[in-house]
Design a protein around this motif. Structure first.
Motif, PDB file in Angstrom:
ATOM      1  N   VAL A  29      38.054 -13.305  27.200  1.00 45.97           N
ATOM      2  CA  VAL A  29      39.015 -12.774  26.244  1.00 45.97           C
ATOM      3  C   VAL A  29      38.617 -11.347  25.918  1.00 45.97           C
ATOM      4  N   ALA A  64      39.240 -12.103  16.654  1.00 44.07           N
ATOM      5  CA  ALA A  64      40.224 -13.120  16.998  1.00 44.07           C
ATOM      6  C   ALA A  64      39.549 -14.470  17.149  1.00 44.07           C
ATOM      7  N   VAL A  95      40.087 -17.746  19.009  1.00 46.71           N
ATOM      8  CA  VAL A  95      40.904 -18.034  20.193  1.00 46.71           C
ATOM      9  C   VAL A  95      40.579 -19.405  20.754  1.00 46.71           C
ATOM     10  N   ILE A 112      43.733 -17.131  27.252  1.00 53.28           N
ATOM     11  CA  ILE A 112      44.119 -17.528  25.899  1.00 53.28           C
ATOM     12  C   ILE A 112      45.127 -18.660  25.956  1.00 53.28           C
ATOM     13  N   ILE A 149      45.969 -18.346  19.883  1.00 47.26           N
ATOM     14  CA  ILE A 149      45.165 -17.607  18.907  1.00 47.26           C
ATOM     15  C   ILE A 149      45.436 -18.200  17.539  1.00 47.26           C
ATOM     16  N   ASN A 160      50.306 -11.417  21.330  1.00 44.04           N
ATOM     17  CA  ASN A 160      48.919 -11.510  20.876  1.00 44.04           C
ATOM     18  C   ASN A 160      48.401 -10.175  20.362  1.00 44.04           C
TER      19      ASN A 160
END
Length: 121
Positions: free
Chosen positions: A2, A97, A99, A28, A31, A76
């Motif tokens: 990521v 983030a 994730v 991903i 999220i 995202n």
């Protein structure tokens, strides 16, 4: 797996505005939340603002009414609109983030490389 890419930092005068953006990409699945933290010289990293899937947000008391976090859309990406900037907002701003990975469905925490925001006349 990521990657978080930040942009929008820079030098601004007190009272001015800046807009930061952070785009997440990679493996991903989902999220759960994205946010911004900042770290000034000699200080600990602190939360600035977060936004969760569904749109709920949290802000540090010091930025309420001046900063707005938005986004976490299908692209995202999140934005942090910073208005009425003060000298004490000077810091390196980091995107974060939470994730869920598409490869394993594990939940991981990822950080961007940071972008400098300097508020000075």
């Amino acid at each position: 797996q990521v990657q978080l890419v930040e942009s929008g930092g820079g030098l601004v005068q007190p009272g001015g505005s800046l807009r930061l953006s952070c785009a997440a990409s990679g493996r991903i699945f989902r999220i759960n939340a994205m946010g911004w933290y900042r770290q000034a010289p000699g200080k600990q990293r602190e939360l600035v603002a977060t936004i969760r899937t569904g749109g709920s947000t949290d802000y540090a008391d010091s930025v309420k009414g001046r900063f707005t976090i938005s986004g976490l859309d299908a692209k995202n990406t999140v934005w942090l609109q910073m208005n009425s900037l003060k000298a004490e907002d000077t810091a390196v701003y980091y995107c974060n983030a939470v994730v869920v990975l598409s490869t394993s469905l594990l939940t991981v925490n990822r950080w961007g490389q940071g972008t400098q925001v300097t508020v000075s006349s």
